[in-house]
Write a protein that holds these residues in place. Structure first.
Motif, mmCIF file in Angstrom:
data_model
loop_
_atom_site.group_PDB
_atom_site.id
_atom_site.type_symbol
_atom_site.label_atom_id
_atom_site.label_comp_id
_atom_site.label_asym_id
_atom_site.label_seq_id
_atom_site.Cartn_x
_atom_site.Cartn_y
_atom_site.Cartn_z
ATOM 1 N N UNK A 1 -34.969 -43.721 56.315
ATOM 2 C CA UNK A 1 -34.546 -42.662 57.237
ATOM 3 C C UNK A 1 -33.468 -43.121 58.232
ATOM 4 N N UNK A 2 -32.950 -44.322 58.021
ATOM 5 C CA UNK A 2 -31.769 -44.721 58.783
ATOM 6 C C UNK A 2 -31.975 -45.704 59.904
ATOM 7 N N UNK A 3 -33.183 -46.246 60.048
ATOM 8 C CA UNK A 3 -33.413 -47.270 61.066
ATOM 9 C C UNK A 3 -33.280 -48.658 60.443
ATOM 10 N N UNK A 4 -33.071 -49.639 61.283
ATOM 11 C CA UNK A 4 -33.054 -51.028 60.838
ATOM 12 C C UNK A 4 -34.416 -51.659 61.109
ATOM 13 N N UNK A 5 -34.797 -52.584 60.240
ATOM 14 C CA UNK A 5 -36.019 -53.379 60.470
ATOM 15 C C UNK A 5 -35.608 -54.841 60.340
ATOM 16 N N UNK B 1 -36.842 -41.224 64.436
ATOM 17 C CA UNK B 1 -35.604 -41.860 63.974
ATOM 18 C C UNK B 1 -34.449 -40.856 63.990
ATOM 19 N N UNK B 2 -34.705 -39.644 63.507
ATOM 20 C CA UNK B 2 -33.641 -38.643 63.450
ATOM 21 C C UNK B 2 -33.200 -38.215 64.852
ATOM 22 N N UNK B 3 -34.126 -38.086 65.780
ATOM 23 C CA UNK B 3 -33.752 -37.739 67.154
ATOM 24 C C UNK B 3 -32.869 -38.828 67.750
ATOM 25 N N UNK B 4 -33.221 -40.076 67.509
ATOM 26 C CA UNK B 4 -32.411 -41.186 68.018
ATOM 27 C C UNK B 4 -31.014 -41.162 67.408
ATOM 28 N N UNK B 5 -30.937 -40.908 66.115
ATOM 29 C CA UNK B 5 -29.619 -40.866 65.458
ATOM 30 C C UNK B 5 -28.774 -39.705 65.990
ATOM 31 N N UNK B 6 -29.384 -38.532 66.133
ATOM 32 C CA UNK B 6 -28.635 -37.352 66.579
ATOM 33 C C UNK B 6 -28.203 -37.444 68.041
#
Length: 235
Positions: free
Chosen positions: A61-65, A33-38
Motif C-alpha cells: 500500500x505504499x509504505x516503507x518497512x 497509509x493512504x491518508x499519510x500519502x494523500x
C-alpha cells in the motif's frame, strides 16, 4: 526530513490481527497509509512492525518497512514514545536526519489528510513540542458516577450535583489518531500530554476507539455512513 511512523505490531489480543483485518474493503492499516500519502506532508512513510505479514501488506500500500521492530519493543507494555524514538534513531543513522516525526496509528481509519496537514501547521506555527488530535467528551465529566462494590452509585465530584451542565468546563480527550512531534522531543522522551503540546480539534463523529469487536462494528457503520454522505455531497 518529515517522517511518518505507523506502529503496527502483530500481537493484538482483543481483536486478533487488528492492524490488517479487513475494514470497509481494505486492510485496516491501508487507510492510515493512504491518508499519510494523500497529505503530502511526508518525505518518508514507514511502518514499524515485528510481523512479516504486516510488513508485506504495508509495502503493497505504499509504505516503507526499512527495519523489523526489535522484540523488546513489541510487547503489550511498550509505550508509543520508545517505538517512535527507535524509528527516528534508525532513520537518523541510515537515511538522514529527521526534523519532525508523526506517529500515525494503524487503527485510525477516520484520519484525514487535511487533519495531518493541520497538525503539522500547528506544530510549526506554535513552536510546541507536539501537536495531536483531540475531541470533546459528549457529557460533562464533572457529573460522572462510579459503581461501587456494593452495586450502588456515587459521584466522582459530588459538589457538582446541582451545577448546570452549561456552567461546567468542557473537557477533551486524546482522539487516538496521530501525534506530530519534533524529533528531539520524541528522542528525549518528552511526555505527550503536557503544556508543550497543542491540540488539533476533531469533531466527535470522526473519533472512534477500536478495541473490541463491538467498537469495530460501530466504526464500520460510521465509516460507511460518512462515505455515503460524501458521495451525495459531490456534484
Amino acid at each position: 526530513m518529515k517522517l511518518a511512523v505507523i506502529p503496527a505490531r502483530g500481537g493484538s489480543k482483543r481483536i486478533p490481527r487488528k492492524n490488517i483485518k479487513p475494514f470497509c474493503g481494505k486492510p485496516m492499516i491501508a487507510w492510515s497509509i493512504e491518508a499519510a500519502r494523500h497529505s503530502a506532508c511526508f518525505d518518508k512513510i514507514i511502518v514499524s512492525t515485528d510481523d512479516d505479514e504486516i510488513a508485506t501488506l504495508a509495502s503493497q500500500y505504499g509504505a516503507e518497512v526499512p527495519f523489523m521492530r526489535p522484540t523488546e519493543l513489541s510487547d503489550d507494555h511498550t509505550g508509543t514514545i520508545p517505538v517512535i524514538a527507535h524509528a527516528i534513531e534508525w532513520i537518523n543513522q541510515h537515511q538522514g536526519p529527521v526534523d519532525l516525526a508523526c506517529c500515525l496509528y494503524a487503527t485510525a481509519p477516520f484520519v484525514r489528510a487535511e487533519d495531518l496537514r493541520r497538525g503539522m501547521e500547528q506544530l510549526q506555527q506554535t513552536g510546541a513540542d507536539y501537536a495531536f488530535a483531540v475531541t470533546s467528551f459528549p457529557f460533562p465529566i464533572q457529573r460522572a458516577i462510579r459503581i461501587t462494590q456494593q452495586q450502588r452509585v456515587e459521584m466522582f465530584a459530588p459538589q457538582h450535583f446541582n451545577t448546570r451542565s452549561q456552567d461546567l468546563e468542557e473537557a477533551f480527550h486524546d482522539a487516538g489518531q496521530f501525534y506530530w512531534g519534533k524529533a528531539n522531543a520524541w528522542l528525549a522522551g518528552t511526555p505527550l500530554f503536557s503544556p508543550q503540546a497543542t491540540p488539533v480539534l476533531l469533531p466527535r463523529h470522526r473519533v472512534q476507539d477500536i478495541d473490541t469487536l463491538e467498537d469495530w462494528q460501530r466504526a464500520e457503520w460510521l465509516f460507511k455512513a460518512m462515505q455515503v454522505q460524501t458521495e451525495q455531497a459531490e456534484p
